[in-house]
Design a protein around this motif. Structure first.
Motif, PDB file in Angstrom:
ATOM      1  N   ILE A   1       0.830  -1.208   0.000  1.00 52.57           N
ATOM      2  CA  ILE A   1       0.000   0.000   0.000  1.00 52.57           C
ATOM      3  C   ILE A   1       0.862   1.254   0.000  1.00 52.57           C
ATOM      4  O   ILE A   1       0.573   2.233  -0.687  1.00 52.57           O
ATOM      5  N   GLU A   2       1.949   1.217   0.746  1.00 49.07           N
ATOM      6  CA  GLU A   2       2.791   2.403   0.915  1.00 49.07           C
ATOM      7  C   GLU A   2       3.826   2.591  -0.191  1.00 49.07           C
ATOM      8  O   GLU A   2       4.288   3.709  -0.419  1.00 49.07           O
ATOM      9  N   PHE A   3       4.208   1.492  -0.878  1.00 49.23           N
ATOM     10  CA  PHE A   3       5.305   1.611  -1.859  1.00 49.23           C
ATOM     11  C   PHE A   3       5.049   0.883  -3.175  1.00 49.23           C
ATOM     12  O   PHE A   3       6.007   0.621  -3.914  1.00 49.23           O
ATOM     13  N   LEU A   4       3.803   0.520  -3.494  1.00 51.88           N
ATOM     14  CA  LEU A   4       3.427  -0.242  -4.685  1.00 51.88           C
ATOM     15  C   LEU A   4       3.737  -1.730  -4.481  1.00 51.88           C
ATOM     16  O   LEU A   4       4.591  -2.088  -3.665  1.00 51.88           O
ATOM     17  N   PRO A   5       3.058  -2.609  -5.237  1.00 50.58           N
ATOM     18  CA  PRO A   5       3.262  -4.051  -5.092  1.00 50.58           C
ATOM     19  C   PRO A   5       4.708  -4.456  -5.333  1.00 50.58           C
ATOM     20  O   PRO A   5       5.345  -3.984  -6.289  1.00 50.58           O
ATOM     21  N   PRO A   6       5.269  -5.333  -4.494  1.00 51.66           N
ATOM     22  CA  PRO A   6       6.647  -5.803  -4.707  1.00 51.66           C
ATOM     23  C   PRO A   6       6.807  -6.515  -6.046  1.00 51.66           C
ATOM     24  O   PRO A   6       7.847  -6.429  -6.685  1.00 51.66           O
ATOM     25  N   PHE A   7       5.778  -7.244  -6.463  1.00 49.31           N
ATOM     26  CA  PHE A   7       5.790  -7.929  -7.755  1.00 49.31           C
ATOM     27  C   PHE A   7       4.626  -7.384  -8.590  1.00 49.31           C
ATOM     28  O   PHE A   7       3.466  -7.689  -8.318  1.00 49.31           O
ATOM     29  N   ASP A   8       4.958  -6.573  -9.578  1.00 45.45           N
ATOM     30  CA  ASP A   8       3.932  -5.946 -10.404  1.00 45.45           C
ATOM     31  C   ASP A   8       3.505  -6.930 -11.489  1.00 45.45           C
ATOM     32  O   ASP A   8       4.263  -7.214 -12.417  1.00 45.45           O
ATOM     33  N   LEU A   9       2.293  -7.457 -11.377  1.00 41.52           N
ATOM     34  CA  LEU A   9       1.782  -8.456 -12.315  1.00 41.52           C
ATOM     35  C   LEU A   9       0.888  -7.838 -13.383  1.00 41.52           C
ATOM     36  O   LEU A   9       0.286  -8.562 -14.183  1.00 41.52           O
ATOM     37  N   LEU A  10       0.819  -6.526 -13.413  1.00 42.67           N
ATOM     38  CA  LEU A  10      -0.071  -5.831 -14.338  1.00 42.67           C
ATOM     39  C   LEU A  10       0.631  -5.547 -15.670  1.00 42.67           C
ATOM     40  O   LEU A  10       1.867  -5.497 -15.736  1.00 42.67           O
ATOM     41  N   PRO A  11      -0.129  -5.341 -16.740  1.00 38.64           N
ATOM     42  CA  PRO A  11       0.496  -5.122 -18.061  1.00 38.64           C
ATOM     43  C   PRO A  11       1.214  -3.786 -18.198  1.00 38.64           C
ATOM     44  O   PRO A  11       1.866  -3.549 -19.213  1.00 38.64           O
ATOM     45  N   TYR A  12       1.087  -2.899 -17.195  1.00 36.32           N
ATOM     46  CA  TYR A  12       1.743  -1.595 -17.247  1.00 36.32           C
ATOM     47  C   TYR A  12       2.974  -1.551 -16.342  1.00 36.32           C
ATOM     48  O   TYR A  12       3.405  -0.491 -15.918  1.00 36.32           O
TER      49      TYR A  12
ATOM     50  N   ASN B   1       6.282  -3.332 -22.713  1.00 33.97           N
ATOM     51  CA  ASN B   1       6.090  -2.447 -23.863  1.00 33.97           C
ATOM     52  C   ASN B   1       4.603  -2.343 -24.152  1.00 33.97           C
ATOM     53  O   ASN B   1       3.945  -3.342 -24.450  1.00 33.97           O
ATOM     54  N   ILE B   2       4.050  -1.140 -24.059  1.00 35.23           N
ATOM     55  CA  ILE B   2       2.603  -0.952 -24.169  1.00 35.23           C
ATOM     56  C   ILE B   2       2.084  -1.245 -25.573  1.00 35.23           C
ATOM     57  O   ILE B   2       1.103  -1.979 -25.730  1.00 35.23           O
ATOM     58  N   PRO B   3       2.685  -0.698 -26.647  1.00 37.94           N
ATOM     59  CA  PRO B   3       2.165  -0.988 -27.993  1.00 37.94           C
ATOM     60  C   PRO B   3       2.143  -2.479 -28.316  1.00 37.94           C
ATOM     61  O   PRO B   3       1.204  -2.969 -28.954  1.00 37.94           O
ATOM     62  N   THR B   4       3.175  -3.219 -27.888  1.00 37.70           N
ATOM     63  CA  THR B   4       3.218  -4.659 -28.148  1.00 37.70           C
ATOM     64  C   THR B   4       2.054  -5.374 -27.484  1.00 37.70           C
ATOM     65  O   THR B   4       1.433  -6.278 -28.066  1.00 37.70           O
ATOM     66  N   GLN B   5       1.727  -4.947 -26.260  1.00 33.90           N
ATOM     67  CA  GLN B   5       0.653  -5.613 -25.516  1.00 33.90           C
ATOM     68  C   GLN B   5      -0.739  -5.199 -25.989  1.00 33.90           C
ATOM     69  O   GLN B   5      -1.727  -5.802 -25.575  1.00 33.90           O
ATOM     70  N   MET B   6      -0.801  -4.216 -26.855  1.00 35.10           N
ATOM     71  CA  MET B   6      -2.077  -3.822 -27.437  1.00 35.10           C
ATOM     72  C   MET B   6      -2.389  -4.635 -28.696  1.00 35.10           C
ATOM     73  O   MET B   6      -3.436  -4.465 -29.305  1.00 35.10           O
ATOM     74  N   LYS B   7      -1.470  -5.532 -29.081  1.00 35.86           N
ATOM     75  CA  LYS B   7      -1.661  -6.383 -30.250  1.00 35.86           C
ATOM     76  C   LYS B   7      -1.735  -7.847 -29.801  1.00 35.86           C
ATOM     77  O   LYS B   7      -1.165  -8.216 -28.777  1.00 35.86           O
ATOM     78  N   PRO B   8      -2.393  -8.706 -30.572  1.00 38.47           N
ATOM     79  CA  PRO B   8      -2.392 -10.143 -30.249  1.00 38.47           C
ATOM     80  C   PRO B   8      -0.975 -10.697 -30.347  1.00 38.47           C
ATOM     81  O   PRO B   8      -0.178 -10.256 -31.188  1.00 38.47           O
ATOM     82  N   SER B   9      -0.642 -11.653 -29.493  1.00 39.67           N
ATOM     83  CA  SER B   9       0.688 -12.250 -29.535  1.00 39.67           C
ATOM     84  C   SER B   9       0.844 -13.192 -30.737  1.00 39.67           C
ATOM     85  O   SER B   9       1.961 -13.529 -31.127  1.00 39.67           O
TER      86      SER B   9
ATOM     87  N   ILE C   1      -3.692  -5.524 -23.339  1.00 42.66           N
ATOM     88  CA  ILE C   1      -4.216  -4.176 -23.117  1.00 42.66           C
ATOM     89  C   ILE C   1      -5.189  -3.862 -24.249  1.00 42.66           C
ATOM     90  O   ILE C   1      -4.830  -3.940 -25.431  1.00 42.66           O
ATOM     91  N   THR C   2      -6.402  -3.513 -23.904  1.00 42.20           N
ATOM     92  CA  THR C   2      -7.418  -3.234 -24.921  1.00 42.20           C
ATOM     93  C   THR C   2      -8.074  -1.860 -24.757  1.00 42.20           C
ATOM     94  O   THR C   2      -8.809  -1.421 -25.647  1.00 42.20           O
ATOM     95  N   ASP C   3      -7.820  -1.182 -23.647  1.00 42.13           N
ATOM     96  CA  ASP C   3      -8.556   0.057 -23.376  1.00 42.13           C
ATOM     97  C   ASP C   3      -7.664   1.262 -23.095  1.00 42.13           C
ATOM     98  O   ASP C   3      -8.121   2.276 -22.580  1.00 42.13           O
ATOM     99  N   TYR C   4      -6.382   1.170 -23.438  1.00 42.98           N
ATOM    100  CA  TYR C   4      -5.476   2.299 -23.217  1.00 42.98           C
ATOM    101  C   TYR C   4      -5.690   3.358 -24.296  1.00 42.98           C
ATOM    102  O   TYR C   4      -5.551   3.095 -25.488  1.00 42.98           O
ATOM    103  N   ARG C   5      -6.067   4.549 -23.870  1.00 44.53           N
ATOM    104  CA  ARG C   5      -6.267   5.669 -24.792  1.00 44.53           C
ATOM    105  C   ARG C   5      -6.027   6.971 -24.040  1.00 44.53           C
ATOM    106  O   ARG C   5      -6.453   7.120 -22.895  1.00 44.53           O
ATOM    107  N   VAL C   6      -5.329   7.893 -24.674  1.00 40.56           N
ATOM    108  CA  VAL C   6      -5.004   9.183 -24.064  1.00 40.56           C
ATOM    109  C   VAL C   6      -5.467  10.293 -25.010  1.00 40.56           C
ATOM    110  O   VAL C   6      -5.257  10.207 -26.220  1.00 40.56           O
ATOM    111  N   TRP C   7      -6.069  11.334 -24.442  1.00 41.09           N
ATOM    112  CA  TRP C   7      -6.596  12.423 -25.280  1.00 41.09           C
ATOM    113  C   TRP C   7      -6.777  13.691 -24.454  1.00 41.09           C
ATOM    114  O   TRP C   7      -6.710  13.666 -23.220  1.00 41.09           O
ATOM    115  N   ASN C   8      -7.019  14.810 -25.133  1.00 40.35           N
ATOM    116  CA  ASN C   8      -7.587  16.013 -24.529  1.00 40.35           C
ATOM    117  C   ASN C   8      -8.379  16.759 -25.593  1.00 40.35           C
ATOM    118  O   ASN C   8      -8.325  16.434 -26.778  1.00 40.35           O
TER     119      ASN C   8
END
Length: 381
Positions: free
Chosen positions: A189-200, A205-213, A256-263
């Motif tokens: 909680i105080e310093f982030l998970p010791p083992f980050d299992l998330l795609p980020y 690499n974000i673009p690679t994970q946005m494509k099928p393997s 990753i299927t929902d990563y999008r950045v805009w303004n």
């Protein structure tokens, strides 16, 4: 004079096969609970998010208990830690034969609670990922429910044979498990998970994970004349009625299927986030923002100006609300938006700092560990 003899109590020994089965069941349940608890304690904020989903669904679906479940939402993180610590401690207590009668009954209550949640998820198609094993293993709703039913049967079997489980003086081991579990949860909680299992996570690499393997493969289930057929390619001849299309290589789907950045000014900015070096200060919302981090964040944003790393604010807050926030706290950086769920997945603290270099994650920092400009620049050299 006759001796006053008492008959020794009968000891239930049972057949060797039943004793072995009870022991296997005990080991299996204990190990599953320990693994499940440790995985979730590695990321208790993730479990908090999942609990909040459940509470929101229950508040909506059960109007008479709306206030009760709404009141639980602010306590979701505490409930998450307590529940996960309990899983580990009960698993250790079961393996160590510590107070077996109490341990098995509490285990039954806990798995009954899990069974109700997973059945509700599966039957009503709500909260389709139970979070039973965090982000390490995703289970479908009916799979999660089946797993809990099997655990319940095993625990009932253990309860039926608990008199054959000797109670051992292993409280010290249970105490160590409690201390370790709480420490792991607090650290995450105080310093982030010791083992980050998330795609980020750092190194991903974000673009690679946005494509099928690999190329996605499907099978088509169709019917004709009352019979069911399966084809790898949809049949071209007539007479077939489509029933279902099933993905054969599920693991090949994009992570990753929902990563999008805009303004509003620039429109879609997603692809540009993968170009060059970009540091994002993530503000998930302004309500829970840790204002104590502002001096370090202001220093970071100012120190990166004119460097090889372009700093930005990434938030799910829009319109005049974020403009007023930026002005009030004197934050000088361009603001972009992203979906709230995506930001929760990227960053488990609010705020947090996320560094991309040509689409690859080079750094991720909790609000308590905001980096210096020099540290950020060094990582992208």
């Amino acid at each position: 004079m006759e001796a006053n003899l008492t008959t020794p109590p009968k000891v239930k020994t049972g057949t060797p096969g039943m004793l072995i089965a009870a022991r296997i069941a005990r080991y299996l349940v204990g190990i599953i609970f320990i693994i499940s608890g440790l995985i979730k304690l590695n990321d208790p904020v993730g479990t908090q998010i999942k609990l909040e989903e459940y509470f929101e669904v229950f508040a909506q679906d059960l109007p008479s208990l709306h206030g009760f479940f709404e009141a639980l939402i602010p306590a979701a993180l505490l409930i998450s830690v307590v529940m996960c610590v309990l899983e580990v401690v009960l698993g250790v207590a079961l393996l160590a034969s510590y107070k077996p009668k109490l341990t098995t009954w509490v285990l039954l209550l806990l798995v009954s609670y899990f069974t109700v949640l997973t059945f509700y998820s599966a039957y009503f198609n709500k909260v389709t990922d139970c979070g039973c094993f965090g982000d390490a293993l995703k289970l479908k709703p009916w799979t999660s429910f089946t797993k809990d039913v099997v655990l319940m049967v095993l625990i009932l079997f253990i309860i039926g044979h608990r008199n054959r489980m000797p109670s051992r003086k292993t409280g010290w081991l249970v105490a160590l498990a409690t201390i370790f579990s709480i420490g792991l949860g607090v650290y995450a909680i105080e310093f982030l998970p010791p083992f980050d299992l998330l795609p980020y996570a750092v190194g991903k690499n974000i673009p690679t994970q946005m494509k099928p393997s690999e190329e996605l493969r499907y099978k088509y289930i169709v019917t004709k004349d009352g019979k069911e057929f399966e084809f790898e390619k949809y049949p071209t001849e007539g007479g077939y009625t489509f029933k279902e299309m099933v993905l054969l290589n599920e693991n090949a789907k994009p992570k990753i299927t929902d990563y999008r950045v805009w303004n509003d000014a620039d429109g879609d900015f997603t692809q540009q986030t993968f170009e060059g070096n970009k540091l994002f200060v993530i503000i998930k919302n302004v309500k829970d923002f840790d204002t104590g981090s502002l001096p370090a964040i202001r220093s970071l944003l100012k120190g990166l100006q004119g460097s090889s790393v372009s700093p930005y604010i990434l938030t799910s807050v829009g319109g005049t609300e974020i403009e007023a926030f930026m002005k009030e706290y004197q934050l000088d950086a361009k603001v972009y938006q992203a979906d709230a769920t995506v930001l929760k997945t990227i960053m488990r603290s609010n705020p947090g700092t996320w560094l991309l270099s040509n689409g690859t994650v080079r750094g991720k920092w909790h609000v308590n560990l905001t980096p210096s400009p020099e540290e950020v620049i060094e990582l992208v050299k």
